[in-house]
Design an enzyme around this catalytic site. Structure first.
Site, PDB file in Angstrom:
ATOM      1  NE  ARG A  39      34.231  47.480  38.510  1.00 51.07           N
ATOM      2  CZ  ARG A  39      34.532  46.251  38.164  1.00 51.07           C
ATOM      3  NH1 ARG A  39      34.130  45.773  37.006  1.00 51.07           N
ATOM      4  NH2 ARG A  39      35.227  45.469  38.955  1.00 51.07           N
ATOM      5  CE  LYS A  80      44.929  35.301  31.729  1.00 48.35           C
ATOM      6  NZ  LYS A  80      44.792  35.378  33.109  1.00 48.35           N
ATOM      7  CB  VAL A  88      53.496  35.006  30.115  1.00 48.29           C
ATOM      8  CG1 VAL A  88      53.784  33.508  30.095  1.00 48.29           C
ATOM      9  CG2 VAL A  88      52.720  35.430  28.888  1.00 48.29           C
ATOM     10  CE  LYS A 114      48.532  32.997  32.465  1.00 47.38           C
ATOM     11  NZ  LYS A 114      48.333  32.212  33.698  1.00 47.38           N
TER      12      LYS A 114
END
Ligand SMILES: NC(=O)c1ccc[n+]([C@@H]2O[C@H](COP(=O)([O-])OP(=O)(O)OC[C@H]3O[C@@H](n4cnc5c(N)ncnc54)[C@H](OP(=O)(O)O)[C@@H]3O)[C@@H](O)[C@H]2O)c1
Length: 437
Positions: free
Chosen positions: A46, A106, A133, A206
């Site tokens: 950013r 995820k 995960v 997950k």
């Protein structure tokens, strides 16, 4: 000399900075293992603030989309987070240009994984998300490659370190949920807004990914029954310990006669099981494969270095030229799933009731359970010092704790509604499902 794999990294935070460092440190080993040098050629974040990682000689892309479209980048590594843009459009752009993508995201994979996997299939790139995960635990590869020849009956795990930390502290020190949550926030294990973790949604995202890989189903977070840990009290953990159990927030996906049941909830597991040994922020996944004893993988489920380990392993697969179907088989072979009807869930139950100190209370509870054909495996009746079993010192309610044999969830609800109507208990019964190994 083989041309290097040119990597572009979007996101230089906790994970991104560690990935840059790890590729630098492991450069020679990676080239030996994959047969090809791996080189970070461009990055973006950013802000262009100074970072604790050496970026000299690496190009700064003006934004994630420019990085994804850069013809000098072969593999986009997305480490910004977020289920939408810019992560989504950057990954989509890279895949549509035939590039490979590695991500630890995820939320994005749970929401858009199928669409992105289709783009990867169509354009020939890889879409790897091992770190999404269990961070460093190689559970995706285990399901997708290591167990490719094995039918899976059940996959379940501790997939959220914050919840496991809270439950561990509550059990070991007898502290309340609120006290342990505050400590988790102070130590940086829990977010300022912890609701996503403690209400089970992080675990559900997950689990949706694991269930797809295990059972060949479409990733569908909405098909998951979700319940968090905020109602768990120290007395539940004490009673569980006395009865030979521990309470863990588990994500469970299991093959049943009615289809694939996917659920996230506090669960009592036998103290002797592998999953019960997993304490603090550690994560673990157990896989029950057909014809083989359960396999449990245990390790760090978060942290910059742990997550970078899995990200770099995914990059290594890209360098090797491996292009696995992201969910283990082509997207159009994945089956739709339905939400698990929890009322038909079958298993043992822990029930804690505050029984009123009246004659006949125990008999009423026993009758209501028997009416629903619920058999009791064990019962603990607490009696404060000086009072008779079943009677409190001052005539107030007395905790009664029951463990049932396997029954249906709707039977438990019906029995407890009847007990409440009989006015022999005060407050709401506590119910925790039991998962046997
Ligand atoms: N941290 C873990 O333990 C862990 C474990 C497993 C998976 N993950 C996953 O890994 C990913 C990254 O997590 P993290 O902990 O490293 O996050 P983080 O520390 O917050 O870093 C995010 C990075 O992305 C950059 N970024 C954010 N929005 C951006 C935008 N719109 N355009 C360009 N750059 C942007 C940020 O730039 P600035 O630095 O300029 O703000 C920062 O460098 C997430 O998907 C997360 O779920 C993390």
């Amino acid at each position: 000399m083989v041309a290097p794999l040119r990597v572009g990294i979007a996101g230089l935070g906790t994970v991104g900075a560690e990935v840059v460092r790890l590729i630098e440190r492991q450069g020679r080993v990676l080239a030996e293992r994959t047969g090809r040098p791996v080189k970070v050629v461009a990055v973006t974040a950013r802000s262009k603030k100074k970072r604790a990682v050496d970026l000299s000689g690496i190009k700064w892309a003006k934004d994630p989309l420019a990085l994804a479209a850069d013809p000098e980048v072969d593999c986009l590594v997305e480490l910004m987070g977020g289920a939408g843009d810019p992560a989504l459009s950057a990954i989509d752009t890279a895949l549509k240009a035939g590039k490979s993508v590695v991500t630890a995201n995820k939320a994005l994979i749970a929401k858009h994984g199928l669409k992105l996997a289709k783009a990867a299939e169509k354009h020939g790139g890889a879409l790897n998300f091992e770190a999404a995960v269990g961070a460093a635990i190689p559970v995706i590869k285990t399901l997708r490659e290591g167990l490719a020849g094995t039918g899976i009956n059940r996959v379940y795990g501790i997939l959220n370190g914050t919840c496991n930390y809270i439950l561990t502290r509550m059990e070991q020190e007898g502290l309340s949920f609120d006290e342990c949550l505050k400590d988790a926030q102070r130590l940086g294990y829990a977010e300022a807004d912890p609701s996503f973790d403690i209400h089970g949604h992080d675990t559900a995202q997950k689990l949706a990914i694991l269930a797809s890989l295990a059972f060949g189903t479409q990733v569908a977070e909405k098909s998951i029954y979700v319940e968090g840990i905020s109602s768990i009290a120290p007395e539940d953990l004490r009673a569980a310990a006395e009865l030979g159990y521990r309470v863990k927030l588990l994500g469970v996906a299991v093959r049943t006669a009615k289809g694939i049941e996917q659920r996230v909830h506090p669960t009592m597991v036998p103290k002797s099981s592998s999953i019960a040994q997993v304490m603090d922020v550690t994560n673990a996944v157990t896989i029950d494969g057909e014809g083989i004893p359960p396999i449990t993988l245990v390790g760090p489920g978060a942290g910059g270095a742990a997550t970078a380990s899995a990200v770099v392993a995914d990059i290594a697969d890209v360098a090797r030229g491996i292009r696995s179907a992201p969910f283990g088989r082509p997207v159009d072979k994945l089956q739709a799933t339905e939400k698990a009807p929890m009322e038909r869930h079958e298993g043992g139950y822990y029930i804690r009731l505050m029984a009123r100190d009246h004659a006949g209370t125990a008999a009423t509870i026993a009758t209501r359970l028997a009416e629903q054909k619920i058999s009791i495996e064990s019962i603990v009746q607490r009696h404060p010092n000086g009072s008779e079993p079943g009677k409190s010192a001052k005539g107030g309610p007395v905790p009664v704790i029951l463990i049932t044999y396997a029954t249906h969830e709707d039977a438990v609800h019906r029995a407890l509604q009847a007990v409440q109507r009989d006015k022999v208990i005060s407050g709401k019964p506590q119910v925790i499902r039991i998962e046997k190994n």
